[in-house]
Write an enzyme that holds these catalytic residues in place. Structure first.
Site, mmCIF file in Angstrom:
data_model
loop_
_atom_site.group_PDB
_atom_site.id
_atom_site.type_symbol
_atom_site.label_atom_id
_atom_site.label_comp_id
_atom_site.label_asym_id
_atom_site.label_seq_id
_atom_site.Cartn_x
_atom_site.Cartn_y
_atom_site.Cartn_z
ATOM 1 N N GLN A 1 0.897 -1.107 0.004
ATOM 2 C CA GLN A 1 -0.061 -0.065 -0.193
ATOM 3 C C GLN A 1 0.874 1.089 -0.070
ATOM 4 O OE1 GLN A 1 -2.656 -2.237 3.413
ATOM 5 N NE2 GLN A 1 -3.266 0.085 3.084
ATOM 6 N N ARG B 1 -5.373 8.389 16.630
ATOM 7 C CA ARG B 1 -6.903 8.188 16.043
ATOM 8 C C ARG B 1 -7.828 7.724 17.116
ATOM 9 N NH1 ARG B 1 -9.330 8.791 10.955
ATOM 10 N NH2 ARG B 1 -7.171 9.467 9.900
ATOM 11 N N PHE C 1 -7.777 2.107 11.561
ATOM 12 C CA PHE C 1 -6.563 2.748 12.149
ATOM 13 C C PHE C 1 -6.718 3.122 13.569
ATOM 14 C CE2 PHE C 1 -3.058 5.632 12.027
ATOM 15 C CZ PHE C 1 -1.846 4.589 11.493
ATOM 16 N N ALA D 1 -5.760 5.434 5.639
ATOM 17 C CA ALA D 1 -6.653 6.367 5.969
ATOM 18 C C ALA D 1 -7.692 7.096 5.398
ATOM 19 C CB ALA D 1 -5.738 7.759 6.350
ATOM 20 N N GLU E 1 -12.768 3.287 5.308
ATOM 21 C CA GLU E 1 -12.676 2.745 6.621
ATOM 22 C C GLU E 1 -13.849 3.219 7.488
ATOM 23 O OE1 GLU E 1 -8.013 3.350 7.784
ATOM 24 O OE2 GLU E 1 -9.084 5.219 7.419
#
Length: 785
Positions: free
Chosen positions: A214, A327, A361, A531, A732
């Protein structure tokens, strides 16, 4: 040939034509179905290609006292064996802190840590040889759980804290509070394509690395450092991955570096492909979280203050645990205004795999804690949890400041009141609640549960400089278009969306635009595709490149056909100028002869972002994605088995670039998140070995786990921020939607004692965990009041 248009027709056709906002098929869909999509292991091997395998530690924490590799070197087909001492450059693949060796150097810190690299003439020979090593250890004490790490104050990074208001004073005067502990397990990424890298030496110390990653730019940096070279010596390419989910953001570095080290030493191509068991033993997962929480509230259920102490199972090294914890801290509020908070997070150092990025995440882990507390508040007040959630939602501008997050960002795009109202009505939530209560009264063994949970998820990297992207767009003389950008395709459809953006900008049908493999020698210094920023960043960069070409072509068309450049329109494969509709390729050919530049680079950096890591305040997110889901389950209270009967999900994708892909992403995230919270249990034995390291012992959801009644819709909205075509991220955030499943299960268990007892349910809510909770509720409910 020129094609004149009737007055008014140009505007009408331009308004009707679009390459974005349509449910277009995935750009590789046909290749996937036909088995013709090329993954890293499908690339035809060059003559002389060798194969590598890793020798792994058998101890969780120990010093290596001796390592006899003579049998490995003598094994059939083996050409070379390398240890840490053979690495020409830096023995490190840590993405932030340099505490993550490629090969262990005297100290092992988890079962499965790579000790040496075997290179042989076949994959099978390399793997067989790797198991012949004789290693002696001096064992050291091992820490295996986040609870143990907290007790020992064992951390990979300093603990972090975010405080607002005066939580202590609020607790002192609050009429009610709930407190408790919660454990939420981790999750294996379980991509279908395992970790793999194919390193090919080039002239002048050059190295090409084809790998499933990635983050090609990070692989470029790691490989260059490991070889003691500069980044310009290394080119990393990735056409597509067979899944990533965060597991190939930083964790692909070990495999890329190891393959490149062997290839550089032997001057021959080397492929390193991980067996599924080795992959799961070596690589990090979603972080397990241990929580100690306390929430104060009034008689109506309005939250007055909240405290939470979160300890992550970081593993033996930092990896991305710091940003994950950050996060989590920034998503503890989820959808709710919290006036007075004390939020703490610590990255526990454990002798297990170094945990890493995973879809969400840290956001899902942060948000589930407040949902758990709200669930308990509702039960204590004998009210529907949905009413408590609605009462505590973030407000709008002017509502007594109830639209400011604990970290100081003002929320300007809150659509949750409308979204949740729409879902409540479309799912018949209230009527179903009454029906389920009646069912449970008449059913002593099978109990149903229902829950509606919301989500608010911030979109951007919480490290500001990562929010940038580049792209190249080439228009060829025949009018065809080639696009390259820094994002990577892992099945999520980023290439399809970028292709749509470029086609729309140039007014072309999708088949006239082609995407090429992500390559560090084409677009440099790219950020990870993570993200949920892939389409946002790379779409904007590609749009910028295509816009420059369009403006050049418009200026050329006006120069030769009259009119005004600002009124030139590109649609339906034609350039519409001064009442004429000119074929796109015709103008391109003429522009080339006139020496007009027909290629361009594009760049985008997300504006308005800021973050102070010391105070944990700022404006870390460009915007928020919102959503909500309703889940209905049935639980067998004798066995702990359960089934999802129906799921309704409503997700805010803004002005969707591709509704078909976005709905698919929501569906996939829902089932993946459901697996995390219900069936996917990671288990380490007392010696620290991960025992759930294969499909036989680690249970991801199957098709039979999907509800027969699965209703997914996109909420009609338009991003208030200037995102790509006012769309919103979809990677996400939807993973938080299956919170509804977990709390529906808890609701069903709670009904065993008439909702008078708080079920002690941890995640994953496996059948064993559910049965334990049922028994605890039955025992508590049987006690005299």
């Amino acid at each position: 040939m020129n094609h004149p248009l009737m007055p008014g027709m140009q505007a009408l056709q331009a308004a009707d034509w679009s390459a974005v906002g349509k449910p277009s098929a995935h750009e590789s869909a046909q290749l996937h179905v036909l088995g013709q999509a090329t993954y890293t292991d499908d690339i035809v091997e060059l003559q002389g290609t060798l194969h590598a395998a890793l020798g792994l530690s058998q101890k969780a924490h120990a010093r290596i006292t001796a390592m006899d590799l003579s049998a490995v070197r003598a094994a059939r087909g083996v050409l070379a064996v390398y240890t840490a001492q053979d690495i020409p450059g830096t023995n490190d693949c840590g993405p932030i802190i340099h505490d993550d060796p490629i090969l262990a150097d005297g100290l092992v810190q988890y079962v499965g840590q790579p000790l040496f690299l075997v290179v042989a003439d076949s994959h099978d020979h390399a793997r067989r040889a790797a198991r012949l090593a004789q290693v002696s250890y001096e064992e050291l004490p091992a820490i295996l759980t986040p609870q143990a790490a907290k007790a020992a104050q064992s951390y990979v990074l300093p603990p972090m804290r975010l405080a607002r208001g005066d939580a202590a004073a609020a607790f002192a005067t609050a009429p009610h509070s709930v407190r408790g502990q919660l454990f939420v397990g981790g999750q294996e990424q379980f991509y279908l394509e395992g970790q793999i890298a194919y390193a090919i030496p080039k002239e002048g110390q050059g190295m090409q690395v084809l790998c499933s990653t990635q983050h090609p730019s990070e692989m470029q940096h790691v490989v260059a450092h490991a070889l003691g070279l500069h980044s310009h010596h290394v080119a990393v390419e990735c056409r597509r991955m067979g899944g990533g989910f965060g597991g190939k953001e930083s964790q692909s570095a070990l495999w890329a570096a190891a393959a490149a080290i062997a290839a550089a030493r032997l001057k021959r191509p080397v492929k390193l492909r991980a067996d599924r068991d080795d992959d799961m033993l070596v690589t990090g997962k979603r972080h397990c979280f241990y929580y100690e929480y306390e929430v104060a509230y009034d008689d109506q259920g309005k939250i007055l203050a909240a405290r939470v102490d979160m300890t992550l199972r970081a593993g033996y090294s930092a990896d991305l645990s710091g940003p994950v914890a950050t996060r989590a801290v920034c998503h503890f509020d989820n959808a709710y205004y919290l006036s007075d908070v004390d939020i703490r997070a610590a990255c526990g150092k454990t002798n297990t795999q170094s945990n890493t990025a995973f879809r969400g995440f840290g956001g899902p882990q942060g948000a589930i804690a407040i949902e758990y507390a709200i669930d308990e508040i509702a039960r204590h007040l004998r009210r529907d949890a949905l009413d408590i959630r609605l009462l505590n939602l973030y407000g709008r501008d002017g509502e007594d400041g109830r639209n400011v997050t604990p970290y100081g960002q003002v929320i300007v795009d809150n659509v949750l009141p409308e979204l949740m109202a729409e879902l409540e009505a479309s799912s018949d939530y209230r009527a179903r609640r009454l029906a389920i209560d009646a069912w449970n009264e008449a059913s002593p063994v099978l109990k149903k549960g229902l829950a509606l949970t919301p989500l608010k998820f911030g979109i951007a990297f919480n490290v500001t400089h990562l929010n940038q992207a580049g792209a190249l767009v080439h228009v060829y003389v025949d009018g065809s278009v080639l696009v390259n950008h820094g994002g990577t395709e892992m099945g999520q459809g980023i290439h399809t969306k970028v292709l749509q953006v470029v086609a729309h900008e140039l007014g072309l049908d999708l088949e006239r635009v082609r995407i090429t493999a992500t390559d560090t020698s084409k677009v440099a210094n790219t950020s990870a595709t993570a993200a949920s920023t892939g389409a946002d960043l790379n779409g904007k960069a590609a749009q910028d490149a295509a816009r420059q070409i369009r403006e050049r072509l418009a200026a050329y068309a006006v120069k030769h056909h009259g009119g005004v450049a600002e009124e030139v329109r590109f649609f339906s494969n034609r350039i519409h100028v001064n009442g004429q509709a000119l074929p796109f390729e015709q103008v391109v050919q003429q522009a080339y002869l006139a020496r007009v530049q027909l290629w361009s680079d594009g760049y985008y950096a997300t504006p308005g972002l800021s973050w102070d890591a010391k105070t944990m305040t700022g404006h870390p997110f460009s915007y928020y994605a919102y959503g909500a889901a309703v889940a209905e389950v049935v639980v067998d209270t004798l066995t702990g088995e359960w089934k999802l009967l129906r799921a309704d999900a409503l997700y805010d994708a803004g002005q969707s670039l591709n509704p078909a892909i976005d709905i698919g992403q929501v569906e996939g995230a829902f089932i993946q998140g459901m697996g995390w919270l219900t069936t996917e249990q990671l288990w380490w034995n007392e010696a620290g070995k991960l025992m759930t390291h294969a499909p036989s012992t680690y249970k991801i959801p199957g098709i039979s786990d999907c509800p027969e009644d699965f209703r997914v819709q996109l909420f009609q909205n338009r991003n208030v921020e200037d995102s790509i075509h006012r769309s919103k991220a979809v990677g996400e955030p939807p993973l938080l939607l299956p919170f509804s499943v977990f709390f529906a299960i808890r609701d069903a268990v709670s009904s065993v004692a008439g909702h008078a007892v708080q079920p002690p349910l941890n995640a994953p809510a496996t059948s064993e965990e559910i049965l334990k909770a049922v028994m605890a509720v039955q025992a508590a409910g049987a006690r005299p009041a």
